[in-house]
Design an enzyme around this catalytic site. Sequence first.
Site, PDB file in Angstrom:
ATOM      1  N   ASP A   1     -31.884  43.583  20.924  1.00  0.00           N
ATOM      2  CA  ASP A   1     -31.861  44.204  19.794  1.00  0.00           C
ATOM      3  C   ASP A   1     -30.588  44.032  19.006  1.00  0.00           C
ATOM      4  O   ASP A   1     -29.703  44.930  19.576  1.00  0.00           O
ATOM      5  CB  ASP A   1     -32.479  45.535  19.697  1.00  0.00           C
ATOM      6  CG  ASP A   1     -32.485  46.189  18.188  1.00  0.00           C
ATOM      7  OD1 ASP A   1     -32.064  45.179  17.064  1.00  0.00           O
ATOM      8  OD2 ASP A   1     -32.389  47.257  18.225  1.00  0.00           O
TER       9      ASP A   1
ATOM     10  N   HIS B   1     -33.909  48.756  24.576  1.00  0.00           N
ATOM     11  CA  HIS B   1     -33.314  47.639  23.541  1.00  0.00           C
ATOM     12  C   HIS B   1     -31.945  47.540  24.113  1.00  0.00           C
ATOM     13  O   HIS B   1     -31.116  48.079  24.051  1.00  0.00           O
ATOM     14  CB  HIS B   1     -33.466  48.374  22.193  1.00  0.00           C
ATOM     15  CG  HIS B   1     -34.569  48.323  21.255  1.00  0.00           C
ATOM     16  ND1 HIS B   1     -34.491  48.433  20.185  1.00  0.00           N
ATOM     17  CD2 HIS B   1     -35.829  47.419  21.725  1.00  0.00           C
ATOM     18  CE1 HIS B   1     -35.797  48.045  19.394  1.00  0.00           C
ATOM     19  NE2 HIS B   1     -36.490  47.546  20.395  1.00  0.00           N
TER      20      HIS B   1
ATOM     21  N   TRP C   1     -39.584  52.758  15.105  1.00  0.00           N
ATOM     22  CA  TRP C   1     -38.314  53.428  14.595  1.00  0.00           C
ATOM     23  C   TRP C   1     -38.063  53.538  13.269  1.00  0.00           C
ATOM     24  O   TRP C   1     -38.519  52.702  12.505  1.00  0.00           O
ATOM     25  CB  TRP C   1     -37.031  52.226  15.242  1.00  0.00           C
ATOM     26  CG  TRP C   1     -35.683  52.861  14.458  1.00  0.00           C
ATOM     27  CD1 TRP C   1     -34.969  53.969  15.067  1.00  0.00           C
ATOM     28  CD2 TRP C   1     -35.113  52.295  13.499  1.00  0.00           C
ATOM     29  NE1 TRP C   1     -33.798  54.141  14.189  1.00  0.00           N
ATOM     30  CE2 TRP C   1     -34.227  53.157  13.148  1.00  0.00           C
ATOM     31  CE3 TRP C   1     -35.286  51.131  12.587  1.00  0.00           C
ATOM     32  CZ2 TRP C   1     -33.151  53.063  12.158  1.00  0.00           C
ATOM     33  CZ3 TRP C   1     -34.497  51.081  11.428  1.00  0.00           C
ATOM     34  CH2 TRP C   1     -33.423  51.936  11.510  1.00  0.00           C
TER      35      TRP C   1
ATOM     36  N   HIS D   1     -27.618  53.358  20.468  1.00  0.00           N
ATOM     37  CA  HIS D   1     -27.986  54.677  19.697  1.00  0.00           C
ATOM     38  C   HIS D   1     -27.270  56.006  20.348  1.00  0.00           C
ATOM     39  O   HIS D   1     -28.106  56.858  20.011  1.00  0.00           O
ATOM     40  CB  HIS D   1     -29.415  54.643  19.640  1.00  0.00           C
ATOM     41  CG  HIS D   1     -29.752  53.695  18.619  1.00  0.00           C
ATOM     42  ND1 HIS D   1     -31.204  53.620  18.218  1.00  0.00           N
ATOM     43  CD2 HIS D   1     -29.227  52.437  18.096  1.00  0.00           C
ATOM     44  CE1 HIS D   1     -31.553  52.506  17.420  1.00  0.00           C
ATOM     45  NE2 HIS D   1     -30.140  52.046  17.385  1.00  0.00           N
TER      46      HIS D   1
ATOM     47  N   LYS E   1     -32.117  57.656  17.415  1.00  0.00           N
ATOM     48  CA  LYS E   1     -30.844  56.855  17.096  1.00  0.00           C
ATOM     49  C   LYS E   1     -29.992  58.177  16.971  1.00  0.00           C
ATOM     50  O   LYS E   1     -30.241  59.174  16.535  1.00  0.00           O
ATOM     51  CB  LYS E   1     -31.030  55.997  15.811  1.00  0.00           C
ATOM     52  CG  LYS E   1     -29.807  55.187  15.509  1.00  0.00           C
ATOM     53  CD  LYS E   1     -30.126  54.242  14.327  1.00  0.00           C
ATOM     54  CE  LYS E   1     -28.864  53.318  13.921  1.00  0.00           C
ATOM     55  NZ  LYS E   1     -29.377  52.232  13.137  1.00  0.00           N
TER      56      LYS E   1
ATOM     57  N   ASP F   1     -25.255  47.125  17.120  1.00  0.00           N
ATOM     58  CA  ASP F   1     -26.097  46.157  17.190  1.00  0.00           C
ATOM     59  C   ASP F   1     -25.237  44.676  17.558  1.00  0.00           C
ATOM     60  O   ASP F   1     -25.737  43.733  16.934  1.00  0.00           O
ATOM     61  CB  ASP F   1     -26.927  45.848  15.987  1.00  0.00           C
ATOM     62  CG  ASP F   1     -28.031  46.863  15.888  1.00  0.00           C
ATOM     63  OD1 ASP F   1     -29.038  46.992  16.840  1.00  0.00           O
ATOM     64  OD2 ASP F   1     -28.039  47.753  14.937  1.00  0.00           O
TER      65      ASP F   1
ATOM     66  N   GLU G   1     -38.469  55.296  19.210  1.00  0.00           N
ATOM     67  CA  GLU G   1     -36.904  54.929  19.564  1.00  0.00           C
ATOM     68  C   GLU G   1     -36.082  55.982  18.637  1.00  0.00           C
ATOM     69  O   GLU G   1     -36.290  55.986  17.262  1.00  0.00           O
ATOM     70  CB  GLU G   1     -36.861  53.466  19.011  1.00  0.00           C
ATOM     71  CG  GLU G   1     -35.262  53.099  19.062  1.00  0.00           C
ATOM     72  CD  GLU G   1     -35.081  51.548  18.571  1.00  0.00           C
ATOM     73  OE1 GLU G   1     -35.829  50.811  18.172  1.00  0.00           O
ATOM     74  OE2 GLU G   1     -33.963  51.165  18.934  1.00  0.00           O
TER      75      GLU G   1
ATOM     76  N   ASP H   1     -32.470  52.557  23.062  1.00  0.00           N
ATOM     77  CA  ASP H   1     -31.474  51.546  22.547  1.00  0.00           C
ATOM     78  C   ASP H   1     -30.132  51.939  22.968  1.00  0.00           C
ATOM     79  O   ASP H   1     -29.596  52.677  22.794  1.00  0.00           O
ATOM     80  CB  ASP H   1     -31.568  51.564  20.917  1.00  0.00           C
ATOM     81  CG  ASP H   1     -30.769  50.486  20.329  1.00  0.00           C
ATOM     82  OD1 ASP H   1     -29.497  50.152  20.676  1.00  0.00           O
ATOM     83  OD2 ASP H   1     -31.476  49.495  19.548  1.00  0.00           O
TER      84      ASP H   1
ATOM     85  N   ASP I   1     -21.003  50.366  14.897  1.00  0.00           N
ATOM     86  CA  ASP I   1     -22.143  49.357  14.840  1.00  0.00           C
ATOM     87  C   ASP I   1     -22.761  49.328  16.279  1.00  0.00           C
ATOM     88  O   ASP I   1     -22.189  49.299  17.288  1.00  0.00           O
ATOM     89  CB  ASP I   1     -21.601  47.635  14.637  1.00  0.00           C
ATOM     90  CG  ASP I   1     -22.683  46.988  14.618  1.00  0.00           C
ATOM     91  OD1 ASP I   1     -23.613  47.244  13.882  1.00  0.00           O
ATOM     92  OD2 ASP I   1     -22.785  46.084  15.562  1.00  0.00           O
TER      93      ASP I   1
HETATM   94  C1  RNT Z   1     -32.304  50.196  14.583  1.00  0.00           C
HETATM   95  C2  RNT Z   1     -33.341  49.994  15.794  1.00  0.00           C
HETATM   96  C3  RNT Z   1     -34.423  49.169  15.664  1.00  0.00           C
HETATM   97  C4  RNT Z   1     -33.918  48.097  14.926  1.00  0.00           C
HETATM   98  C5  RNT Z   1     -35.230  47.089  14.568  1.00  0.00           C
HETATM   99  C6  RNT Z   1     -34.965  46.171  13.757  1.00  0.00           C
HETATM  100  O1  RNT Z   1     -31.292  51.028  14.837  1.00  0.00           O
HETATM  101  O2  RNT Z   1     -32.381  49.786  16.731  1.00  0.00           O
HETATM  102  O3  RNT Z   1     -34.742  48.903  16.996  1.00  0.00           O
HETATM  103  O4  RNT Z   1     -32.833  47.333  15.054  1.00  0.00           O
HETATM  104  O5  RNT Z   1     -36.259  47.671  14.722  1.00  0.00           O
HETATM  105 ZN    ZN Z   2     -33.247  49.366  18.838  1.00  0.00          ZN
END
Ligand code: RNT
Ligand code: ZN
Length: 428
Positions: A335, A295, A196, A271, A237, A305, A235, A268, A303
Amino acid sequence: MKLDDLLKQEAAGQSAMSYANAQERYAQLGVDTEDAIQRAVATPVSAHCWQADDVVGLEVHEGATDSGGLAATGNYPGRARTGDEIRADFETAAGMIPGTLRFNLHAMYAETGGKSVDRDELQPEHFATWIDWCEDRGWGMDFNPTCFAHPKAADGLTLAHPRKSIRDFWVRHCIACREIGGAVAKRLGPCVVNIWVPDGQKDATADLIGSRRLLLKSLDSVLEKRVPKVVDTVESKLFGIGVEDSTVGSHEFYLLYAASRGCGLCFDMGHYHPTENIADKVSAALLFLKPLLIHASRGVRWDSDHVTRFNDDLRAVADAVIRSGMTQHVYWATDFFDASINRVAAWVIGLRSVRKALLWALLEPHASAVEAERAGDGTAKLALAELRAELPFAAVWQELCRRADVPTGLAWLDEVRRYEQQVLIARD
Ligand code: RNT
Ligand code: ZN
């Protein structure tokens, strides 16, 4: 009831529901709970190391760095500061998480014995302690290049940087990481190496196709040579903090990249657009490319995460994976990062929620729903979908936890609090 009394009661209390009754109820619907428990426990979930320390890493930074838009907010005491602290914290968490675990490491967690080793010079030996530790515990290990938090990522561009020398540096870093993944795989079995990069523009992007061309070329150089037993994934985003206008590695970019290059794709959960769920994408992507890496994360407004929860989104993803019948082509990883609550608890809650979602999906009376759908009986199908909420899921989950010898209910919270008092508080 006072919170303290409630927690005490929960810590001591076992469920009144009997597993035998739950097993019988599910059996009436054609669902074998023994099989579901066994499969839920056997599915590996790769726990991300970066929850322990707010994505700080173990290197000594020099000069300007950029977080790559990853913002861990909060200042709860107890952030891990060394490899030993991360390992101790995760061992504590792992004692409360049922089922097969792997450990997912970022390159920034290299242990170089005080020597400064730049990212493009990293070697397997810098991860020897991590590898030994995973081997001792019977955990597989996964790996990630760290293309942020480094002076050469200071302007938010890495593999798509307009300057060739900087792109080449990150290409070398990613190649080094794949080789480290290969060394890991030799010892511990297949290693997922997920790429990523944060690359994007804050505003008024002018030459997006130009940047994408550069990313494409860099990735091709990174992946040129096959590394045995390394599972490569990429990955995408939607946006990151500081790169709101465009992201070079968007969903379409990587979807097509993975499909055309024959590598894996990482979805993810945080994302995509806020109302978009990756559950729908799983069955589409699996027909064209393998493997998928999930993920497990939770997007909340801007956000991407937050700690995962056993919510509709996560359950839908688990349903999609289990229903696909292609679970051997899907890797699960977590993640998220939250610095506002006990970090060990964040792991426990997040990883337990993923395991719960897997069990939930495995306990679906799916065959009956498919039968209703094929017969054009939408009424029965909808009724069946609603019935899931009335089934004794909790009793099966608790049985799974008991067999895995981990606490049920809130009993784990007591253990986390004890660890906080004895270990975490002393760190600040
Ligand atoms: C970032 C991605 C990635 C990170 C990690 C730290 O938006 O989700 O996976 O969270 O690599
Ligand atoms: Zn991720």
